[in-house]
Scaffold this motif. Sequence first.
Motif, PDB file in Angstrom:
ATOM      1  N   ALA A  87     -12.591  -0.203   1.507  1.00  0.00           N
ATOM      2  CA  ALA A  87     -12.594  -1.110   2.913  1.00  0.00           C
ATOM      3  C   ALA A  87     -11.679  -0.692   4.287  1.00  0.00           C
ATOM      4  CB  ALA A  87     -11.337  -2.122   2.651  1.00  0.00           C
ATOM      5  N   ARG A  88     -12.233  -0.695   5.569  1.00  0.00           N
ATOM      6  CA  ARG A  88     -11.553  -0.717   6.610  1.00  0.00           C
ATOM      7  C   ARG A  88     -10.825  -1.349   7.277  1.00  0.00           C
ATOM      8  NH1 ARG A  88     -14.512   1.076  10.688  1.00  0.00           N
ATOM      9  NH2 ARG A  88     -13.237   3.598  11.447  1.00  0.00           N
ATOM     10  N   GLY A  89      -9.879  -1.627   8.345  1.00  0.00           N
ATOM     11  CA  GLY A  89      -9.085  -2.327   9.157  1.00  0.00           C
ATOM     12  C   GLY A  89      -7.940  -2.209   9.750  1.00  0.00           C
ATOM     13  N   GLN A  90      -7.088  -2.944   9.838  1.00  0.00           N
ATOM     14  CA  GLN A  90      -5.697  -3.085  11.079  1.00  0.00           C
ATOM     15  C   GLN A  90      -4.506  -3.685  10.244  1.00  0.00           C
ATOM     16  OE1 GLN A  90      -7.144  -3.464  15.317  1.00  0.00           O
ATOM     17  NE2 GLN A  90      -6.132  -5.179  14.980  1.00  0.00           N
ATOM     18  N   VAL A  91      -3.624  -3.130  10.816  1.00  0.00           N
ATOM     19  CA  VAL A  91      -2.510  -3.992  10.619  1.00  0.00           C
ATOM     20  C   VAL A  91      -2.828  -4.999  11.977  1.00  0.00           C
ATOM     21  CG1 VAL A  91      -0.028  -3.983  11.332  1.00  0.00           C
ATOM     22  CG2 VAL A  91      -1.362  -1.867   9.888  1.00  0.00           C
TER      23      VAL A  91
ATOM     24  N   ARG B 182      -3.568   8.798  17.299  1.00  0.00           N
ATOM     25  CA  ARG B 182      -4.798   8.476  17.759  1.00  0.00           C
ATOM     26  C   ARG B 182      -4.039   7.674  19.168  1.00  0.00           C
ATOM     27  NH1 ARG B 182      -7.422  10.731  14.851  1.00  0.00           N
ATOM     28  NH2 ARG B 182      -9.124   9.887  14.065  1.00  0.00           N
ATOM     29  N   GLU B 183      -4.993   7.455  20.103  1.00  0.00           N
ATOM     30  CA  GLU B 183      -4.173   7.420  21.400  1.00  0.00           C
ATOM     31  C   GLU B 183      -3.448   5.980  21.275  1.00  0.00           C
ATOM     32  OE1 GLU B 183      -6.308   6.117  25.906  1.00  0.00           O
ATOM     33  OE2 GLU B 183      -7.328   7.020  24.040  1.00  0.00           O
ATOM     34  N   ARG B 184      -3.853   4.825  20.898  1.00  0.00           N
ATOM     35  CA  ARG B 184      -3.019   3.928  20.599  1.00  0.00           C
ATOM     36  C   ARG B 184      -2.215   3.430  19.249  1.00  0.00           C
ATOM     37  NH1 ARG B 184      -6.850   2.874  23.988  1.00  0.00           N
ATOM     38  NH2 ARG B 184      -8.122   1.821  22.048  1.00  0.00           N
ATOM     39  N   GLY B 185      -2.779   4.076  18.419  1.00  0.00           N
ATOM     40  CA  GLY B 185      -1.782   4.104  16.766  1.00  0.00           C
ATOM     41  C   GLY B 185      -1.813   5.464  16.336  1.00  0.00           C
ATOM     42  N   LEU B 186      -1.586   4.821  14.705  1.00  0.00           N
ATOM     43  CA  LEU B 186      -1.701   5.598  13.929  1.00  0.00           C
ATOM     44  C   LEU B 186      -3.737   5.444  13.163  1.00  0.00           C
ATOM     45  CD1 LEU B 186       1.282   6.359  12.191  1.00  0.00           C
ATOM     46  CD2 LEU B 186       0.621   7.986  14.156  1.00  0.00           C
TER      47      LEU B 186
ATOM     48  N   GLN C 177      -9.009   2.529   4.564  1.00  0.00           N
ATOM     49  CA  GLN C 177      -8.751   3.227   5.613  1.00  0.00           C
ATOM     50  C   GLN C 177      -8.621   2.167   6.958  1.00  0.00           C
ATOM     51  OE1 GLN C 177     -11.142   5.766   8.482  1.00  0.00           O
ATOM     52  NE2 GLN C 177     -10.219   7.122   7.466  1.00  0.00           N
ATOM     53  N   PHE C 178      -6.941   2.100   7.210  1.00  0.00           N
ATOM     54  CA  PHE C 178      -6.748   0.578   8.465  1.00  0.00           C
ATOM     55  C   PHE C 178      -6.321   1.916   9.626  1.00  0.00           C
ATOM     56  CE2 PHE C 178      -3.575   1.169   5.440  1.00  0.00           C
ATOM     57  CZ  PHE C 178      -2.146   1.387   6.247  1.00  0.00           C
ATOM     58  N   PHE C 179      -6.156   1.428  10.134  1.00  0.00           N
ATOM     59  CA  PHE C 179      -5.357   1.521  11.537  1.00  0.00           C
ATOM     60  C   PHE C 179      -4.000   0.893  12.202  1.00  0.00           C
ATOM     61  CE2 PHE C 179      -5.202   0.965  16.918  1.00  0.00           C
ATOM     62  CZ  PHE C 179      -4.679   2.683  17.355  1.00  0.00           C
ATOM     63  N   TRP C 180      -3.119   1.265  12.743  1.00  0.00           N
ATOM     64  CA  TRP C 180      -1.633   0.675  12.595  1.00  0.00           C
ATOM     65  C   TRP C 180      -1.311   0.677  14.972  1.00  0.00           C
ATOM     66  CZ3 TRP C 180       2.756   0.781   8.694  1.00  0.00           C
ATOM     67  CH2 TRP C 180       3.878   0.230   9.502  1.00  0.00           C
ATOM     68  N   PRO C 181      -1.866  -0.297  14.849  1.00  0.00           N
ATOM     69  CA  PRO C 181      -1.821   0.026  16.617  1.00  0.00           C
ATOM     70  C   PRO C 181      -0.125   0.364  16.828  1.00  0.00           C
ATOM     71  CG  PRO C 181      -2.369  -2.010  16.505  1.00  0.00           C
ATOM     72  CD  PRO C 181      -2.675  -1.929  14.766  1.00  0.00           C
ATOM     73  N   ASP C 182       0.647   1.320  17.244  1.00  0.00           N
ATOM     74  CA  ASP C 182       1.283   1.655  18.122  1.00  0.00           C
ATOM     75  C   ASP C 182       2.863   0.804  17.385  1.00  0.00           C
ATOM     76  OD1 ASP C 182       0.508   1.929  20.617  1.00  0.00           O
ATOM     77  OD2 ASP C 182       0.723   0.103  21.385  1.00  0.00           O
ATOM     78  N   PRO C 183       3.171   1.579  15.665  1.00  0.00           N
ATOM     79  CA  PRO C 183       3.832   0.900  15.046  1.00  0.00           C
ATOM     80  C   PRO C 183       5.325   1.536  15.626  1.00  0.00           C
ATOM     81  CG  PRO C 183       2.685   2.797  14.629  1.00  0.00           C
ATOM     82  CD  PRO C 183       2.742   2.817  15.704  1.00  0.00           C
ATOM     83  N   ALA C 184       6.355   0.681  15.409  1.00  0.00           N
ATOM     84  CA  ALA C 184       7.426   0.574  15.367  1.00  0.00           C
ATOM     85  C   ALA C 184       8.694   1.930  15.057  1.00  0.00           C
ATOM     86  CB  ALA C 184       8.143  -1.279  16.021  1.00  0.00           C
TER      87      ALA C 184
ATOM     88  N   VAL D 207       0.742  -1.657   0.125  1.00  0.00           N
ATOM     89  CA  VAL D 207       0.156   0.398   0.248  1.00  0.00           C
ATOM     90  C   VAL D 207       0.941   0.987   0.154  1.00  0.00           C
ATOM     91  CG1 VAL D 207      -1.963  -0.881   1.273  1.00  0.00           C
ATOM     92  CG2 VAL D 207      -0.103   0.067   2.351  1.00  0.00           C
ATOM     93  N   ARG D 208       0.110   2.316  -0.984  1.00  0.00           N
ATOM     94  CA  ARG D 208       0.878   3.305  -0.108  1.00  0.00           C
ATOM     95  C   ARG D 208       0.150   4.421   0.379  1.00  0.00           C
ATOM     96  NH1 ARG D 208       5.467   6.404  -2.963  1.00  0.00           N
ATOM     97  NH2 ARG D 208       5.053   9.035  -3.828  1.00  0.00           N
ATOM     98  N   ILE D 209       1.011   4.977   0.494  1.00  0.00           N
ATOM     99  CA  ILE D 209       0.039   5.626   2.499  1.00  0.00           C
ATOM    100  C   ILE D 209      -0.295   7.442   1.542  1.00  0.00           C
ATOM    101  CG2 ILE D 209       0.054   7.352   4.543  1.00  0.00           C
ATOM    102  CD1 ILE D 209       2.314   5.285   5.500  1.00  0.00           C
TER     103      ILE D 209
END
Length: 715
Positions: free
Chosen positions: A156-160, A86-90, A109-116, A77-79
């Motif tokens: 679509a929506r989702g998360q890493v 967001r509170e716990r990620g992006l 559109q997706f949520f990436w919790p606490d990316p390294a 994917v290309r951002i």
Amino acid sequence: MFRFCAGFIAGVVLLLASPVLPPLPAALLAGAVAFALRRPLLIGCTLGACAVIGTAERELASWLPKEQGRVQVAAEVRITDIPEERERGLRLTARVLDSSPALPVRRIQFFWPDPAVTPRAGETWRLELQLSRPQGFRNLSGFDRERWALAQRVHARGQVVRDTPATRMEEATGVQALRQHLGDALRAAIPDRRAAALAVALVVGDRQHLDPELWQQLLATGTNHLVAISGLHVSLLAGGVWLLASLAWRLVPALNSRYPARLAGAWPALIAAFGYALLAGFALPTQRALLMFVVLATLMLGRRSIAPGQALLLAVASVLALDPLAPLSPAFWLSSVAVAILVLAAFGDMARRPVQGWLRAQFALLVGLMPLTIYWFGHVAWIAPLANLLAVPLVGGLAVPVLLFGALLMPVVPLWGEFCWQWAGWLLQGMTVLVEALTRIADLHRVPADVLLPLAIGGGLGAVLLLAPQRFPGKWLAPFFITPLLLPLSEGQSSGTATVRVFDVGHGQAVRIDTRRHSLVLDSGPPNPGRGWLPPLREAVLAYSRDRAGYRGAYDAAGLEPRSLCSLPSEWEWDQVLFRTIQTSAGCLLRVESKTASMLLMGGLQRPLSVQEWNGLDLQPVTALLAGGHGHSDYLPPPLLGQLSPDHVLMSVNPGNRWGLPHTELVQALRKRGTDVWITGCEGELHVRLQRTAVVRAPAQLRHWWRRSVPAGCP
């Protein structure tokens, strides 16, 4: 030509407002008949309908199939936009580079919790994603996620997926990377946090740094439109460049004699408008504003002499030809109607008498936009004319040009560019002080969700009559249409009856109970459930049945302090409707009784009760029941069902969840008994009218064609 444009606009709007999307062959057949009749209005109408149907079918085909539910895929994917913190990620928006028949989506559109490693706009990544259809809460009012997804082309929506490898394939490049770099530089250059957030929103269209308090102040003063890069800012910037370029052209007589100055100024204005839209990331609202300006400028460059109304008609038709789904967005209506009001109602006055014309324009905008803001947002800001009278010149006339001039200087003379940004920051600090002061003397006038549409239609008729010329027929009727907008209204309710609204809030609960003169809000759902749960009555009682985010999250987000259900009186009466709280070892129940119907709300139970405890409560039969445990079979044992004998059982739960709720065996057992089962995640917002008996309706279910599909997991 203009009849064709009017027909095209009408066809687009009528199809988008229709509850059913007709098949494309039927629309093409109607178009062939219109061509045979040689009626431009009908030809335009059928072509507009065909454009909507074709675009909608293409977009819906790019959504994940509802039968798949949630799928896990590895995708490159290309951002395509600035990541939102967001509170716990992006939260990120991206374009899928390796779309296939198995993964038909193009934009997600997706949520990436606490990316390294923090991703940036313009980068390309290889990620393991868990995706689902862009489905949201189906309430009568509030945020419509399916509508938003269609308007924004999100498929679509989702998360890493946690603990999976994430590989950066390409570094940040392109306009999106430049936008994020500019936003970071602005926040570093302007010391005041709120002014810096406004500057970032105005230059690159990134509003994530606006704190909730400032956003509420902008809403209350009707100035929230100023932080969106829309037709207003594009027009002000391009108009200013046009004026300056024309004046500079007149200073050279040799040039002015060969080519008129007013036409020469159009070319730099077009370049400036295009550059500003580029900085905003070419978001759909900005594309529409740019196209409208290009059409109007082209008409002038072509030396076509047409009436302002005809030029506006052509511009709107051009916007809809580019994006037939544009009317799904409130921004399209607000910007188009605002331009129409300024052109048709106040432009002549502003040219002849600038001060009086500007005052008339603010009044015309308040009256003309009031029905739209009530329909789309459920409120109106009375202080808006005064606030915009001061804020529009401050922001659009001063701050935006200075910010953009600073952005041009930064690569060449960084010190001067930073000075321009700081100067604009001082102006925007004045803006924050202004809206804060005005909020203290006026607040939003909220309108009940059930009467939004009739009030908006009546207010629209009143606005047309009020802004019409003096000799317009029926102008004297305007006050009768507008007066209902000014009054504090509540839903019609007779004594001895009650309406229980159970909102679709996913795995949580939000209930509102209205009698003739009172309201009880029992639970608010998660932080963003929509706006219908909160009545516009100051004397409403706010309570929660469980101390969990899915039950009181919206209370906390709004800064409200509700009472616990168990702390309410054991019995009270409102308008001949009896309320009783029932204490158990696992929480409290609420029973609502009208003269001949009753309903038991069991959402406050934190665990199932034993059969012995249920027997000890000695519960009487009810007409309707809101099940506890989100449809868990242990919360409704067979002996309890036999004791209560409900005609209707409601369940507040989203289908297809990881807990398998509601339990299929419970739903089957209820239907075998002849009980009607209503699930908020399947039917949407539910209304239970307690009168002679309990009547259950799902008013949001079939309201629009994009909501007609049954969500995955519904029994």
